[in-house]
Design a protein around this motif. Structure first.
Motif, PDB file in Angstrom:
ATOM      1  N   ARG A  30       0.851  -1.192   0.000  1.00  8.50           N
ATOM      2  CA  ARG A  30       0.000   0.000   0.000  1.00  8.50           C
ATOM      3  C   ARG A  30       0.882   1.236   0.000  1.00  8.50           C
ATOM      4  O   ARG A  30       1.785   1.364   0.828  1.00  8.50           O
ATOM      5  CB  ARG A  30      -0.894   0.004   1.248  1.00  8.50           C
ATOM      6  N   GLU A  31       0.639   2.137  -0.940  1.00  8.20           N
ATOM      7  CA  GLU A  31       1.406   3.372  -1.029  1.00  8.20           C
ATOM      8  C   GLU A  31       0.788   4.469  -0.176  1.00  8.20           C
ATOM      9  O   GLU A  31      -0.371   4.387   0.222  1.00  8.20           O
ATOM     10  CB  GLU A  31       1.475   3.859  -2.479  1.00  8.20           C
ATOM     11  N   TYR A  32       1.596   5.506   0.101  1.00  7.61           N
ATOM     12  CA  TYR A  32       1.087   6.715   0.734  1.00  7.61           C
ATOM     13  C   TYR A  32       1.890   7.902   0.219  1.00  7.61           C
ATOM     14  O   TYR A  32       3.008   7.750  -0.280  1.00  7.61           O
ATOM     15  CB  TYR A  32       1.143   6.649   2.265  1.00  7.61           C
ATOM     16  N   GLN A  43       4.955  13.551   5.871  1.00 10.42           N
ATOM     17  CA  GLN A  43       3.880  12.593   5.613  1.00 10.42           C
ATOM     18  C   GLN A  43       3.087  12.409   6.890  1.00 10.42           C
ATOM     19  O   GLN A  43       3.442  12.967   7.943  1.00 10.42           O
ATOM     20  CB  GLN A  43       4.417  11.259   5.092  1.00 10.42           C
ATOM     21  N   TRP A  46      -0.496   8.371  10.451  1.00  7.69           N
ATOM     22  CA  TRP A  46      -1.651   7.481  10.330  1.00  7.69           C
ATOM     23  C   TRP A  46      -1.637   6.730   8.998  1.00  7.69           C
ATOM     24  O   TRP A  46      -2.180   5.627   8.903  1.00  7.69           O
ATOM     25  CB  TRP A  46      -2.959   8.253  10.495  1.00  7.69           C
ATOM     26  N   ASP A  47      -0.997   7.311   7.976  1.00 12.32           N
ATOM     27  CA  ASP A  47      -0.869   6.599   6.705  1.00 12.32           C
ATOM     28  C   ASP A  47      -0.021   5.343   6.870  1.00 12.32           C
ATOM     29  O   ASP A  47      -0.258   4.337   6.191  1.00 12.32           O
ATOM     30  CB  ASP A  47      -0.235   7.503   5.641  1.00 12.32           C
ATOM     31  N   TRP A  48       0.994   5.410   7.758  1.00 12.80           N
ATOM     32  CA  TRP A  48       1.792   4.209   8.027  1.00 12.80           C
ATOM     33  C   TRP A  48       0.912   3.080   8.539  1.00 12.80           C
ATOM     34  O   TRP A  48       1.026   1.941   8.087  1.00 12.80           O
ATOM     35  CB  TRP A  48       2.870   4.496   9.071  1.00 12.80           C
ATOM     36  N   ASP A  50      -2.494   2.818   8.399  1.00 11.55           N
ATOM     37  CA  ASP A  50      -3.506   2.420   7.413  1.00 11.55           C
ATOM     38  C   ASP A  50      -2.890   1.497   6.370  1.00 11.55           C
ATOM     39  O   ASP A  50      -3.488   0.475   5.995  1.00 11.55           O
ATOM     40  CB  ASP A  50      -4.095   3.663   6.745  1.00 11.55           C
ATOM     41  N   ALA A  51      -1.685   1.831   5.897  1.00  8.57           N
ATOM     42  CA  ALA A  51      -1.016   0.993   4.901  1.00  8.57           C
ATOM     43  C   ALA A  51      -0.610  -0.355   5.487  1.00  8.57           C
ATOM     44  O   ALA A  51      -0.659  -1.383   4.797  1.00  8.57           O
ATOM     45  CB  ALA A  51       0.212   1.717   4.356  1.00  8.57           C
ATOM     46  N   GLU A  92       2.662  16.597  11.789  1.00  7.39           N
ATOM     47  CA  GLU A  92       3.013  15.760  10.651  1.00  7.39           C
ATOM     48  C   GLU A  92       4.396  15.146  10.875  1.00  7.39           C
ATOM     49  O   GLU A  92       5.198  15.650  11.665  1.00  7.39           O
ATOM     50  CB  GLU A  92       3.014  16.610   9.375  1.00  7.39           C
TER      51      GLU A  92
END
Length: 481
Positions: A30-32, A43, A46-48, A50-51, A92
């Motif tokens: 999964r990319e972010y 970045q 939370w993207d870490w 979620d991915a 961030e």
């Protein structure tokens, strides 16, 4: 018995599910995004997570989740955030590519000393590393600095989401430039200068130490049993070292991504006048020595976009142009000249271009230029008494027969390429298997799980060809530098 090898990288997260023989049964990715503005590269933490969830879900679709016993983790290093007492981000993520803290890196150098900091953590003061970024936060966002319960990087964030525990390992702690490798503790002198206490940093646990088991919330979100163990991971290049089989003294990893990284395994912390970066290797009693070529994969990728081509076509066409590229040289410093030149302000150049050359001659000359730079780096390691006769080559260039062959002919090294390309994930999985006690050590684990092929370099004339061209390349850079 299965484990998950997780790699939380700069632009995406990969997960593999593997058995104890190194058979990768499934994978997920999964990319972010990265946000870049005026030298600030950020970045969302939370993207870490979620991915991580999505990559593991994808990987579990092809296996029985009940057979998964553990998770090992590989992460990018020196991407930092401030978090509250529950581990929630207050800002961030300031990534390792961010250069906002240049003045703060200079302040660290002036207050403590470049060489002294290098001797503590293995890295020269750098705006990309966390010590300078924490100081920047104290000076520029004092409200966030004051509110922060803890300053953490990628590994701690993921460990906490998985287990509820705020844990880091020595390889990631050192690259944060807050850790003294000789004492194995957070460094009081650096922390006092930053005006933070050890209580605002995570606990340091050895690579492979048991962090804990999944929290009920994490288990439910991932679709795994709460009994799944999480073993402390390492910086991605150290995981790639394990996953490629570089675990004995003298073994050398050449990781060929956007930046190329040379990582050798040593018996001691190796401090040098040209600042090779020493570290504590995951293998007990071993150490790493690391150096980076910032203008490497980035140079060919830049060129590919310029000429609107693709790697497969460039490989095929450049393979037929060795002799006609004999007098064409590219100094590939599109992002500056990295180790051992350490001239970030320097930019690339091309010599010997004539009307008979096309885009593929230039592509080959870029590949050769990067290979010549790699050979110069390897000579610096050899000067420290390290044996340089074979390379475990991973990453994008390792998927190119042509570029791999050029590296072999230029360096004179045997080239071994792992069959499993995701060496960071495989290294993380190996950490989990050793943590579970399936293998007593990483040597035994390597024998069972790492499968590599030696590249055949049968054209003896190419060694002579590149020995002469390499000599001329060095003459050019000596004049330029």
């Amino acid at each position: 018995m299965l484990v998950i090898g997780l790699d939380v990288g700069t632009t995406g997260t990969k997960a593999i599910v593997t058995d104890e023989k190194g058979n990768v049964l499934s994978s997920g990715y999964r990319e972010y995004p990265l946000e870049s503005r005026n030298g600030n590269v950020t970045q969302a933490a939370w993207d870490w997570w979620d991915a991580t969830v999505r990559a593991i879900h994808t990987a579990l679709q092809s296996v029985d989740p009940r057979q998964v016993r553990a998770i090992g983790i590989s992460t990018q290093g020196a991407s930092m955030l401030a978090a509250d007492k529950n581990g929630n981000p207050l800002c961030e993520v300031i990534t390792w590519m961010d250069t906002r803290a240049t003045k703060e890196a200079d302040a660290l150098s002036n207050a403590i000393g470049k060489e002294k900091i290098y001797r503590k953590c293995g890295w020269l003061p750098n705006p990309s590393l966390d010590a300078a970024k924490i100081l920047w936060m104290r000076r520029n966002t004092p409200e966030i600095f004051s509110m922060a319960d803890t300053f953490i990087s990628t590994l701690e964030f993921i460990n906490r989401k998985l287990t509820g525990k705020n844990i880091i390992d020595p390889t990631n702690a050192a690259i944060r430039q807050l850790f003294d490798m000789e004492t194995g503790t957070w460094d009081d002198e650096i922390l006092n200068f930053l005006e933070i206490s050890k209580s605002r940093l995570p606990e340091v646990l050895p690579v492979g130490g048991l962090v804990g088991t999944l929290t009920p919330e994490a288990a439910a979100e991932l679709g795994l049993s709460p009994e799944v163990a999480v073993f402390n991971g390492a910086h991605d290049q150290y995981c790639a070292s394990i996953g490629s089989g570089a675990v004995d003294t003298g073994d050398m990893l050449l990781a060929t991504g956007t930046t190329w990284v040379v990582l050798g395994v040593t018996d001691r912390l190796l401090y040098t006048d040209n600042h090779i970066c020493p570290g504590i290797h995951p293998v007990k009693g071993k150490f790493g020595a690391m150096a980076s070529l910032v203008s490497a994969g980035s140079a060919l990728n830049w060129y590919k976009e310029i000429v609107d081509s693709d790697f497969r076509t460039m490989d095929r066409e450049a393979a037929t142009r060795a002799e006609s590229t004999k007098n064409l040289f590219v100094l590939p410093y599109v992002l500056g000249a990295g180790f051992p030149h350490n001239r970030p302000e320097l930019r690339g150049a091309m010599f010997g271009l004539d009307a008979g050359h096309d885009r593929y001659h230039i592509a080959r000359a870029i590949m050769e230029g990067v290979a010549f730079e790699a050979s110069i780096v390897l000579e610096q390691f050899a000067a420290q008494g390290m044996r340089i006769d074979k390379l475990m080559m991973t990453g994008g260039a390792a998927r190119s027969d042509l570029w791999s062959e050029i590296v072999g002919y230029v360096t004179g090294c045997e080239i071994y390429r792992p069959q499993e390309p995701e060496t960071c994930c495989l290294g993380a999985a190996m950490i989990a298997f050793v943590g579970l006690g399936v293998y007593d050590n990483f040597n035994a684990c390597r024998s069972a799980m790492v499968k590599s092929r030696r590249l055949e370099l049968s054209d003896q004339s190419m060694y002579d060809f590149y020995r002469e061209k390499g000599r001329r390349y060095r003459t050019l850079i000596q004049k330029l530098l």
